[in-house]
Scaffold this motif. Structure first.
Motif, PDB file in Angstrom:
ATOM      1  N   ASN A 106       0.854  -1.195   0.000  1.00 35.49           N
ATOM      2  CA  ASN A 106       0.000   0.000   0.000  1.00 35.49           C
ATOM      3  C   ASN A 106       0.888   1.242   0.000  1.00 35.49           C
ATOM      4  N   HIS A 128      -3.947  -4.275  -3.990  1.00 39.13           N
ATOM      5  CA  HIS A 128      -5.196  -4.726  -3.382  1.00 39.13           C
ATOM      6  C   HIS A 128      -6.354  -3.819  -3.766  1.00 39.13           C
ATOM      7  N   ASP A 129      -6.069  -2.754  -4.526  1.00 40.32           N
ATOM      8  CA  ASP A 129      -7.083  -1.754  -4.835  1.00 40.32           C
ATOM      9  C   ASP A 129      -6.681  -1.039  -6.117  1.00 40.32           C
ATOM     10  N   SER A 131      -5.293   2.014  -6.413  1.00 38.36           N
ATOM     11  CA  SER A 131      -4.540   3.199  -5.998  1.00 38.36           C
ATOM     12  C   SER A 131      -3.653   3.774  -7.102  1.00 38.36           C
ATOM     13  N   LYS A 137      -8.770   5.083  -4.203  1.00 39.42           N
ATOM     14  CA  LYS A 137      -8.401   3.673  -4.324  1.00 39.42           C
ATOM     15  C   LYS A 137      -9.544   2.760  -4.763  1.00 39.42           C
ATOM     16  N   ASN A 138     -10.726   3.308  -5.053  1.00 43.95           N
ATOM     17  CA  ASN A 138     -11.858   2.432  -5.365  1.00 43.95           C
ATOM     18  C   ASN A 138     -12.603   2.797  -6.649  1.00 43.95           C
ATOM     19  N   ILE A 195      -8.675  -5.971 -10.787  1.00 48.32           N
ATOM     20  CA  ILE A 195      -7.705  -4.987 -10.299  1.00 48.32           C
ATOM     21  C   ILE A 195      -6.643  -4.714 -11.361  1.00 48.32           C
ATOM     22  N   ASP A 314     -14.929  -4.586  -5.049  1.00 47.64           N
ATOM     23  CA  ASP A 314     -14.020  -5.313  -4.161  1.00 47.64           C
ATOM     24  C   ASP A 314     -12.992  -6.079  -4.986  1.00 47.64           C
ATOM     25  N   ALA A 315     -11.746  -6.049  -4.519  1.00 46.87           N
ATOM     26  CA  ALA A 315     -10.649  -6.626  -5.289  1.00 46.87           C
ATOM     27  C   ALA A 315     -10.677  -8.147  -5.285  1.00 46.87           C
TER      28      ALA A 315
END
Length: 428
Positions: A106, A128-129, A131, A137-138, A195, A314-315
């Motif tokens: 992150n 995980h996102d 970013s 990040k979403n 992702i 959601d990843a």
């Protein structure tokens, strides 16, 4: 190999990403690697610790000292730009341990990027996102999926989300150091195809592989759990939601859908209260805050099936894997990485995001079909085998080996001179 993990949070600060970092670190340590996790210090925690063979080093950051910057004092995030104290702490660890691989997860990565050297350790980043392309990040804007980044639009969005001053600084930091990240990372690991696509990894020609989250091989085995909270659960056969109780997680849609049902089993919500958590609950809905993980797993075992009605993409939702490992079907939304985890009509049901009527229909359908639930349970338990540590961790090990094998090792004498120069010029 010597591996340095960078993760802004680590248990007991808990969430899907934190569990993944812990699971991966412990699995690597058990396979003979030397693993250290550098994470941010949080109030009440020790600065150093050992967790099942993994060395935990909690670093203090300059931004973390300013409590007013954070809406939740227990989760003081790493900034999207280098934090002087975090950068100093990471530098000390690199010089102390000479890792072969730095594996970041992150924005703590951005406090390492200025330290990255061509002859230094390989750099792996798990995404995980979103970013790389979205400061939030979403890729959500005003409660709906964003159509894509644009300077003015992103600035307005960041200002609404973080506040005018913090939003502008966050956007600029993420833009500048995201560009550096793209140049120096040896391999990106996207936790789902969604992702990878959302971060435009292929379009940008970046080196990446899709490597999903996983669960330990012994995860889901029944263990004695005498947590007193379990006595508060209704009898077996309730519906279960686990996660942050946020609008983006679809909690409002779930409550609306549940209110449409007649004579439904109780609905149990287990998660962290947030500013947008609903204040009023329909009848027969029970809310529990932030249970320990063993108690959550027991709650999964006693449930009828699980619900993951996220609006945001959601990843690679860990709660879905946790439900599947104990053989529970899931009803989830058809966004992000959910379709990669759930086979519609086979291991669970997928519905459009934000559609309360469709969600209510799917819940009613699964409640009324015990034979379908039985078949889905068996299929879910079978599918989750491909998300076990023994399948996923060797892939990550091989990525490490490939990177280390293609790098020019730095001579030990040069490393020693680097250590001496660092100690002679220590920051005050």
């Amino acid at each position: 190999m010597r591996i340095l993990m960078l993760a802004q949070f680590y248990p007991p600060v808990i969430g899907g990403e934190e569990r993944h970092v812990r699971n991966l670190s412990i699995a690597l340590a058990r396979r003979g690697h030397s693993v250290t996790v550098a994470t941010t210090w949080q109030c009440g925690l020790e600065e150093g610790d050992i967790d099942d063979g993994v060395c935990i080093r909690r670093l203090r950051g300059s931004m973390q000292r300013v409590g007013l910057l954070f809406s939740d004092a227990s989760r003081r995030y790493a900034p999207p730009f280098p934090d002087p104290e975090l950068m100093y702490g990471i530098r000390e660890l690199v010089l102390e341990q000479s890792p072969d691989i730095v594996h970041a997860h992150n924005w703590l990565l951005h406090s390492y990027l200025p330290l990255k050297r061509e002859s230094g350790p390989g750099l792996v980043v798990t995404l995980h996102d979103l970013s790389l392309v979205c400061v939030q990040k979403n890729a959500m804007r005003q409660g709906a999926p964003c159509e894509g980044p644009a300077p003015g639009k992103c600035l307005r969005c960041a200002s609404r989300f973080y506040g005018p001053v913090k939003g502008g600084a966050t956007l600029l930091g993420n833009y500048l150091f995201g560009a550096l990240e793209r140049r120096v990372v040896d391999k990106f690991l996207a936790v789902s195809e969604a992702i990878a696509i959302g971060n435009s990894l292929s379009e940008a020609g970046l080196p990446f592989e899709v490597v999903p989250n996983f669960v330990p091989d012994d995860f889901g085995l029944a263990r004695p759990c005498d947590d007193p909270r379990l006595s508060q659960l209704p009898g077996d056969g309730y519906l279960l939601f686990v996660g942050d109780l946020r609008r983006f997680k679809g909690v409002h849609v779930l409550l609306e859908a549940y209110a449409m049902l007649d004579n439904a089993p109780p609905l149990v919500l287990i998660g962290r209260r947030c500013p947008d958590t609903p204040r009023e609950l329909p009848p027969n809905v029970i809310l529990f805050e932030s249970w320990p993980h063993d108690a959550v797993m027991q709650a999964w075992r006693n449930s009828l099936f699980g619900l993951a009605p996220s609006i945001l993409p959601d990843a690679c939702a860990s709660v879905v894997l946790e439900a599947m490992v104990v053989g529970k079907p899931m009803i989830a939304t058809k966004v992000g990485g959910m379709p990669e985890l759930i086979d519609d009509e086979v291991t669970g049901l997928l519905v459009p995001p934000g559609d309360a009527a469709a969600l209510a229909k799917a819940i009613g359908h699964l409640i009324g079909n015990p034979e379908l639930r039985r078949r889905m349970s068996a299929a879910a338990h079978k599918k989750v085998q491909s998300f076990k540590a023994s399948t996923v961790v060797p892939r990550i090990e091989q990525i490490y080996s490939d990177i280390v094998g293609h790098r020019t090792p730095q001579p030990h004498a040069e490393l020693d001179r680097g250590h001496d120069r660092f100690r002679e010029n220590r920051l005050i």
